[in-house]
Write a protein that holds these residues in place. Structure first.
Motif, PDB file in Angstrom:
ATOM      1  N   ILE A   6      22.790  72.259  93.929  1.00  0.00           N
ATOM      2  CA  ILE A   6      24.109  73.646  93.996  1.00  0.00           C
ATOM      3  C   ILE A   6      24.663  73.621  92.506  1.00  0.00           C
ATOM      4  O   ILE A   6      24.007  75.531  92.412  1.00  0.00           O
ATOM      5  CB  ILE A   6      25.054  73.193  95.065  1.00  0.00           C
ATOM      6  CG1 ILE A   6      25.286  73.250  96.494  1.00  0.00           C
ATOM      7  CG2 ILE A   6      26.246  74.289  94.277  1.00  0.00           C
ATOM      8  CD1 ILE A   6      26.005  72.615  97.027  1.00  0.00           C
ATOM      9  N   ILE A   7      24.842  73.399  91.542  1.00  0.00           N
ATOM     10  CA  ILE A   7      24.980  73.836  90.302  1.00  0.00           C
ATOM     11  C   ILE A   7      23.505  74.398  89.805  1.00  0.00           C
ATOM     12  O   ILE A   7      23.666  75.309  89.359  1.00  0.00           O
ATOM     13  CB  ILE A   7      25.221  72.852  89.543  1.00  0.00           C
ATOM     14  CG1 ILE A   7      26.623  72.347  90.537  1.00  0.00           C
ATOM     15  CG2 ILE A   7      25.358  72.359  88.112  1.00  0.00           C
ATOM     16  CD1 ILE A   7      27.219  70.977  89.159  1.00  0.00           C
ATOM     17  N   GLU A   8      22.385  73.203  89.482  1.00  0.00           N
ATOM     18  CA  GLU A   8      21.546  74.062  89.250  1.00  0.00           C
ATOM     19  C   GLU A   8      20.864  75.502  89.968  1.00  0.00           C
ATOM     20  O   GLU A   8      20.772  76.755  88.943  1.00  0.00           O
ATOM     21  CB  GLU A   8      19.775  73.381  89.332  1.00  0.00           C
ATOM     22  CG  GLU A   8      20.539  72.187  89.041  1.00  0.00           C
ATOM     23  CD  GLU A   8      19.439  71.262  88.854  1.00  0.00           C
ATOM     24  OE1 GLU A   8      19.478  69.443  88.779  1.00  0.00           O
ATOM     25  OE2 GLU A   8      18.910  70.894  90.324  1.00  0.00           O
ATOM     26  N   ARG A   9      21.402  76.260  91.295  1.00  0.00           N
ATOM     27  CA  ARG A   9      20.799  76.970  91.971  1.00  0.00           C
ATOM     28  C   ARG A   9      22.054  77.938  90.684  1.00  0.00           C
ATOM     29  O   ARG A   9      21.324  79.353  90.809  1.00  0.00           O
ATOM     30  CB  ARG A   9      21.057  77.198  93.265  1.00  0.00           C
ATOM     31  CG  ARG A   9      19.788  76.434  94.243  1.00  0.00           C
ATOM     32  CD  ARG A   9      19.596  77.546  95.676  1.00  0.00           C
ATOM     33  NE  ARG A   9      18.102  76.613  96.213  1.00  0.00           N
ATOM     34  CZ  ARG A   9      18.490  76.268  97.048  1.00  0.00           C
ATOM     35  NH1 ARG A   9      19.183  76.674  98.334  1.00  0.00           N
ATOM     36  NH2 ARG A   9      17.636  76.091  97.701  1.00  0.00           N
ATOM     37  N   ILE A  10      23.109  77.769  91.546  1.00  0.00           N
ATOM     38  CA  ILE A  10      24.208  79.030  90.174  1.00  0.00           C
ATOM     39  C   ILE A  10      23.537  79.014  88.954  1.00  0.00           C
ATOM     40  O   ILE A  10      23.583  80.037  88.275  1.00  0.00           O
ATOM     41  CB  ILE A  10      25.936  77.944  90.726  1.00  0.00           C
ATOM     42  CG1 ILE A  10      26.220  78.104  91.894  1.00  0.00           C
ATOM     43  CG2 ILE A  10      26.840  78.957  89.761  1.00  0.00           C
ATOM     44  CD1 ILE A  10      27.265  77.736  92.108  1.00  0.00           C
ATOM     45  N   GLU A  11      23.505  78.012  88.408  1.00  0.00           N
ATOM     46  CA  GLU A  11      22.956  78.257  87.408  1.00  0.00           C
ATOM     47  C   GLU A  11      21.769  79.353  86.531  1.00  0.00           C
ATOM     48  O   GLU A  11      21.500  79.751  86.231  1.00  0.00           O
ATOM     49  CB  GLU A  11      22.897  76.460  86.287  1.00  0.00           C
ATOM     50  CG  GLU A  11      23.914  76.665  86.064  1.00  0.00           C
ATOM     51  CD  GLU A  11      24.091  75.114  85.144  1.00  0.00           C
ATOM     52  OE1 GLU A  11      22.584  74.217  85.763  1.00  0.00           O
ATOM     53  OE2 GLU A  11      24.525  74.291  85.096  1.00  0.00           O
ATOM     54  N   SER A  12      21.000  79.191  87.633  1.00  0.00           N
ATOM     55  CA  SER A  12      19.637  79.783  88.113  1.00  0.00           C
ATOM     56  C   SER A  12      19.677  81.376  88.001  1.00  0.00           C
ATOM     57  O   SER A  12      18.857  82.178  87.049  1.00  0.00           O
ATOM     58  CB  SER A  12      18.454  79.399  89.191  1.00  0.00           C
ATOM     59  OG  SER A  12      18.953  79.948  89.947  1.00  0.00           O
ATOM     60  N   LEU A  13      21.162  81.607  88.412  1.00  0.00           N
ATOM     61  CA  LEU A  13      21.308  83.544  89.039  1.00  0.00           C
ATOM     62  C   LEU A  13      21.916  83.580  87.457  1.00  0.00           C
ATOM     63  O   LEU A  13      22.215  82.551  85.926  1.00  0.00           O
ATOM     64  CB  LEU A  13      22.029  82.983  89.968  1.00  0.00           C
ATOM     65  CG  LEU A  13      22.661  82.605  90.421  1.00  0.00           C
ATOM     66  CD1 LEU A  13      23.514  82.316  91.986  1.00  0.00           C
ATOM     67  CD2 LEU A  13      21.508  83.426  91.226  1.00  0.00           C
ATOM     68  N   SER A  14      21.844  85.174  87.020  1.00  0.00           N
ATOM     69  CA  SER A  14      21.735  85.759  86.359  1.00  0.00           C
ATOM     70  C   SER A  14      23.519  85.887  85.951  1.00  0.00           C
ATOM     71  O   SER A  14      23.980  85.365  87.224  1.00  0.00           O
ATOM     72  CB  SER A  14      21.727  88.167  86.452  1.00  0.00           C
ATOM     73  OG  SER A  14      21.921  88.018  87.484  1.00  0.00           O
ATOM     74  N   VAL A  15      24.317  85.968  84.729  1.00  0.00           N
ATOM     75  CA  VAL A  15      25.656  86.297  84.923  1.00  0.00           C
ATOM     76  C   VAL A  15      26.504  86.905  85.676  1.00  0.00           C
ATOM     77  O   VAL A  15      26.876  86.995  86.984  1.00  0.00           O
ATOM     78  CB  VAL A  15      25.772  86.879  83.483  1.00  0.00           C
ATOM     79  CG1 VAL A  15      27.910  86.566  83.419  1.00  0.00           C
ATOM     80  CG2 VAL A  15      25.744  85.596  82.671  1.00  0.00           C
ATOM     81  N   GLU A  16      25.688  88.706  86.506  1.00  0.00           N
ATOM     82  CA  GLU A  16      26.299  89.462  86.908  1.00  0.00           C
ATOM     83  C   GLU A  16      26.301  88.374  88.420  1.00  0.00           C
ATOM     84  O   GLU A  16      26.994  88.735  89.087  1.00  0.00           O
ATOM     85  CB  GLU A  16      25.601  90.720  86.990  1.00  0.00           C
ATOM     86  CG  GLU A  16      25.779  91.342  88.344  1.00  0.00           C
ATOM     87  CD  GLU A  16      25.243  92.844  87.830  1.00  0.00           C
ATOM     88  OE1 GLU A  16      25.023  93.302  86.270  1.00  0.00           O
ATOM     89  OE2 GLU A  16      25.042  93.925  88.482  1.00  0.00           O
TER      90      GLU A  16
END
Length: 180
Positions: A6-16
């Protein structure tokens, strides 16, 4: 799905995209949408805790000796002024923009700094403890020694074009990951 996935998926998203996701979660957990205020608060605390854990892990967390120092930091507008103590212990305050010869060079450095921060998780995994010459999400060159790196890059076409336009290049130390 594991917490790490989950953390890796979230980190792959842009800041926005991350901000939008956090806002969506907050809205779904609000009392108006059927959630409970306690759960919403626990979620917010967990999110802040996770961001803090990541900042400590990346070496970018701020640390304060006392509450008064924290209050002073929060009251200061870090975009406008920066405080230093010189080698003799004398306080110095600079307006950040005054440190750059042109508005364009200030804008270049601040925009590259924001992109660098966004790319930090990936940079740490590849370049922890190294200096990188960086632009628009891309590492141009890297080295453990900043002087060696800058000497090598300074006469390249890349550096010459940035030097003429922005009066410099963006070089930064990638923090090492602390054992958490």
């Amino acid at each position: 799905m594991t917490d790490r996935e989950i953390i890796e998926r979230i980190e792959s998203l842009s800041v926005e995209e991350q901000d939008n996701l956090f806002e969506l979660i907050r809205k779904r957990r609000s009392p108006q949408s059927g959630g409970f205020a306690n759960e919403q608060r626990r979620t917010e605390i967990a999110e802040v805790g996770e961001r803090l854990r990541q900042a400590v892990k990346m070496g970018t967390a701020q640390s304060f000796d006392n509450v008064e120092d924290l209050k002073l930091y929060l009251q200061a507008n870090s975009e406008d002024e920066i405080d230093y103590i010189d080698r003799d212990g004398n306080p110095l305050t600079y307006h950040i923009k005054d440190l750059y010869p042109t508005e364009e060079s200030y804008d270049y450095v601040t925009s590259q700094g924001k992109i660098f921060d966004t790319c930090l998780p990936d940079l740490v995994s590849k370049y922890a403890g190294e200096y990188v010459v960086f632009e628009d999400g891309r590492v141009i060159d890297n080295d453990l020694d900043e002087d060696v790196l800058l000497d090598r890059v300074w006469q390249t076409e890349f550096a010459i074009s940035r030097r003429d336009r922005y009066h410099g290049i963006f070089c930064e130390l990638v923090p090492e990951v602390l054992n958490a």
